[in-house]
Scaffold this motif. Structure first.
Motif, short mmCIF file in Angstrom:
data_model
loop_
_atom_site.label_atom_id
_atom_site.label_comp_id
_atom_site.label_asym_id
_atom_site.label_seq_id
_atom_site.Cartn_x
_atom_site.Cartn_y
_atom_site.Cartn_z
N ALA A 1 0.83 -1.20 0.00
CA ALA A 1 0.00 0.00 0.00
C ALA A 1 0.87 1.25 0.00
O ALA A 1 0.63 2.19 -0.77
CB ALA A 1 -0.93 -0.01 1.21
N ILE A 2 1.89 1.27 0.85
CA ILE A 2 2.76 2.44 0.92
C ILE A 2 3.49 2.64 -0.42
O ILE A 2 3.61 3.77 -0.91
CB ILE A 2 3.79 2.27 2.07
CG1 ILE A 2 3.04 2.25 3.42
CG2 ILE A 2 4.81 3.38 2.05
CD1 ILE A 2 2.37 3.54 3.78
N TRP B 1 2.10 6.77 -6.71
CA TRP B 1 1.01 7.67 -7.12
C TRP B 1 1.44 9.13 -6.92
O TRP B 1 1.32 9.96 -7.83
CB TRP B 1 -0.22 7.34 -6.30
CG TRP B 1 -1.46 8.13 -6.60
CD1 TRP B 1 -1.98 8.42 -7.83
CD2 TRP B 1 -2.34 8.73 -5.64
NE1 TRP B 1 -3.13 9.15 -7.68
CE2 TRP B 1 -3.38 9.35 -6.36
CE3 TRP B 1 -2.38 8.77 -4.24
CZ2 TRP B 1 -4.43 10.02 -5.73
CZ3 TRP B 1 -3.42 9.43 -3.61
CH2 TRP B 1 -4.44 10.05 -4.36
N ALA B 2 1.99 9.41 -5.74
CA ALA B 2 2.42 10.77 -5.44
C ALA B 2 3.55 11.20 -6.37
O ALA B 2 3.55 12.34 -6.87
CB ALA B 2 2.85 10.86 -3.98
N LEU B 3 4.50 10.29 -6.61
CA LEU B 3 5.62 10.63 -7.49
C LEU B 3 5.15 10.94 -8.90
O LEU B 3 5.56 11.92 -9.53
CB LEU B 3 6.64 9.49 -7.51
CG LEU B 3 7.50 9.35 -6.25
CD1 LEU B 3 8.39 8.12 -6.36
CD2 LEU B 3 8.34 10.61 -6.04
N GLY C 1 5.33 13.93 -12.71
CA GLY C 1 4.88 13.56 -14.05
C GLY C 1 5.17 14.62 -15.10
O GLY C 1 5.69 14.33 -16.18
N PRO C 2 4.85 15.89 -14.81
CA PRO C 2 5.04 16.93 -15.82
C PRO C 2 6.51 17.12 -16.23
O PRO C 2 6.79 17.68 -17.29
CB PRO C 2 4.53 18.20 -15.13
CG PRO C 2 3.61 17.70 -14.08
CD PRO C 2 4.15 16.39 -13.63
N SER D 1 -6.05 12.93 -10.52
CA SER D 1 -6.74 12.32 -9.38
C SER D 1 -6.10 12.77 -8.07
O SER D 1 -6.79 13.04 -7.09
CB SER D 1 -6.76 10.79 -9.51
OG SER D 1 -5.56 10.22 -9.07
N PHE D 2 -4.77 12.89 -8.07
CA PHE D 2 -4.05 13.32 -6.86
C PHE D 2 -4.43 14.75 -6.49
O PHE D 2 -4.79 15.05 -5.35
CB PHE D 2 -2.54 13.23 -7.13
CG PHE D 2 -1.67 13.42 -5.93
CD1 PHE D 2 -1.32 12.34 -5.13
CD2 PHE D 2 -1.19 14.68 -5.60
CE1 PHE D 2 -0.51 12.50 -4.02
CE2 PHE D 2 -0.38 14.85 -4.48
CZ PHE D 2 -0.03 13.76 -3.70
N MET D 3 -4.37 15.64 -7.49
CA MET D 3 -4.67 17.05 -7.23
C MET D 3 -6.11 17.24 -6.77
O MET D 3 -6.37 17.97 -5.81
CB MET D 3 -4.45 17.88 -8.51
CG MET D 3 -3.01 17.93 -8.98
SD MET D 3 -1.97 18.70 -7.74
CE MET D 3 -0.34 18.32 -8.33
#
Lengths: 280, 267
Positions: free
Chosen positions: B7-8, B14-16, B21-22, B66-68
């Motif tokens: 999970a971690i 996901w956060a990375l 990503g940009p 989704s994160f934002m």
């Protein structure tokens, strides 16, 4: 105020300004917003929800046409949720800390995490396109209800199973359960009659509260399966910018939600004699 | 324990993807006609969609959305709701009465339904999506904060602080807020999970980001039409959503077990 002018949607972009004005007046959209609201509220008092901007049908008729399909779908989803959750929750509580418990709780965690707009297409892929057991969409074919109901009911089943487990775990240590065991009742009777008897109240509370999530989920589920209910009507109306119908859908679904939650409060007294009214 | 590590890992990834990503040389909207509907393979990674756009690139772009949205909504709705709940619970009186009636009105609508209708009426787009979800989401935090404060404000240390002449702002922020932080953090963790699903759900309905921008929800919607020929179009974003939400729920469960004393004796 709202982007997407319904008049423009109805007449197209090439319409003459004079025609647009005429339509705006005919629809009452030239009135101040408060007087529009007032006439809407007056209409509500005698179940007049206005007319669809798109099909010109009375909105009350449209809603009544679609209501049975949504009731059928949410009812079936509720049934599926209870049928899955009850044995799962009971098993998890009885075998607490063992493999059965872990398996049930894993299922529950996955069930909560799986979005219905993904589960639906996956079920279609497997059972409709792959195995050919169920129709892909619509409501007419036999068995058409099964996949949408599973799609909608899974998350609720997962939440419910967890709650039944924790409620049972609390109750199982109480004295009256030990008494029931001591007087030689079968394990079956102790669990299903005595322990679950006390679990009904939180179950009913949860079902009432989760009905909102179920009705919201129905919007997505109905869209996936082309189910002709209120949810798909809502999405169609949003796409057509048919705001009066959007309003009608939200109003009816919310009323259903409030009515059911009031009913749950009333059911309390019937399920649990300790909180029957008039004895306080 | 293995599940927790997984999970971690998923959440970090996901956060990375969302934060960096940009900076990567990705082209989520680049159309390669020769690659239309190419399935995943060792050379094509996650494959291509119906317009010949690389799914891996779109997955990373969708992670950012989704994160934002999830963190944005929980931040806006959480801070607003907690402030309102704290004040209503602490001061009581007319403010509390009015707040509770407003909350009752919001609770009369099924949350996600209201968000769908609001997003629909305000028009599609990420800003409106955040506004719609925040408008619906603050109620839960307000109720939780209020109920916690109601039971805590009778404690001796609060009485002592009042007797010492501490300002009410300090009492609420320094003496009450830290005590109710645990349940609020747990609520926010599950809240983020809920918002990931909500964003994807609204985008699935066409109410979130607009094409050609990628969101996990809109990727599922695009893929649903090609399920028979290109199931990977639905599989890839769906698995991503499920893994992230699963991880957040697992984390929430863990936090509850550790932080919430009341549930300790049960599980």
């Amino acid at each position: 105020m709202v982007p997407g002018d319904p008049v423009e949607v109805m007449l197209g972009e090439s319409a003459r300004p004079a025609d647009r004005e005429a339509l705006r007046m005919a629809l009452g959209l030239d009135q101040p917003i408060l007087s529009q609201l007032w006439s809407y509220l007056k209409g509500l008092l005698h179940f007049d929800l206005g007319y669809s901007l798109h099909s010109k049908q009375p909105i009350a008729d449209l809603l009544l046409q679609r209501l049975p399909a949504t009731l059928e779908l949410t009812g079936a989803a509720l049934l599926i949720a209870v049928v899955i959750a009850l044995p799962l929750g009971v098993m998890a509580a009885l075998y607490k800390g063992k493999a059965q418990d872990d398996a049930a709780m894993l299922f529950s965690l996955v069930g909560i995490s799986i979005p219905n707009f993904w589960l639906g297409p996956m079920l279609i892929l497997l059972f409709s396109l792959g195995l050919g057991w169920a129709p892909v969409s619509g409501r007419d074919a036999p068995g058409a209800l099964i996949l949408p109901a599973i799609t909608l009911g899974t998350a609720l089943a997962a939440i419910l199973a967890r709650m039944i487990r924790s409620t049972l775990l609390e109750v199982l240590h109480e004295d009256y359960i030990r008494t029931a065991q001591a007087k030689g009742l079968s394990r079956h009777a102790v669990i299903w009659r005595h322990a679950l008897g006390n679990a009904w109240l939180p179950i009913i509370t949860l079902l009432g509260l989760q009905l909102g999530a179920l009705l919201g989920g129905a919007v997505i589920t109905e869209t996936i399966f082309d189910w002709p209910g209120l949810g798909s009507l809502l999405v169609e109306s949003i796409q057509k910018r048919d705001y009066p119908v959007v309003q009608g859908c939200v109003l009816l679904i919310s009323i259903a939600y409030v009515v059911v939650n009031t009913l749950t409060d009333l059911i309390y007294g019937w399920v649990d004699p300790r909180i029957r009214l008039g004895k306080i | 324990m293995m599940g927790f590590r997984l999970a971690i890992t998923v959440l970090l990834l996901w956060a990375l993807m969302a934060l960096f990503g940009p900076l990567l040389p990705l082209s989520p909207n680049q159309i390669e006609l020769s690659q239309i509907l190419t399935p995943p393979s060792s050379s094509e990674l996650l494959g291509y969609d119906d317009l010949g756009r690389p799914l891996l690139d779109r997955l990373v772009a969708g992670a950012r959305i989704s994160f934002m949205v999830a963190f944005g909504v929980v931040l806006v709705a959480g801070s607003f709701g907690i402030t309102i709940g704290l004040l209503a619970g602490y001061f009581g009186g007319l403010f509390d009465l009015i707040t509770m009636r407003i909350i009752d009105i919001f609770l009369a609508f099924p949350g996600i339904l209201l968000a769908i209708a609001l997003a629909g009426v305000m028009g599609p787009g990420i800003d409106n999506l955040v506004i719609a979800l925040s408008l619906v989401g603050w109620v839960g935090y307000a109720r939780l904060a209020r109920s916690q404060v109601l039971s805590l404000k009778q404690r001796d240390h609060v009485t002592a602080a009042i007797a010492l002449g501490t300002s009410e702002l300090t009492i609420v922020s320094r003496h009450l807020l830290p005590l109710i932080a645990a349940p609020l953090i747990i609520e926010a963790t599950f809240g983020i999970a809920g918002m990931v699903i909500a964003e994807a759900g609204l985008s699935f309905l066409g109410l979130g980001v607009q094409p050609p921008e990628a969101s996990w929800g809109s990727m599922i919607r695009d893929g649903a039409r090609y399920m028979l020929v290109a199931p990977h179009m639905v599989m890839v974003p769906g698995l991503a959503i499920m893994l992230v939400v699963f991880s957040l729920n697992l984390l929430g469960d863990r936090l509850r077990d550790r932080l919430d004393i009341r549930s300790r004796h049960i599980s």
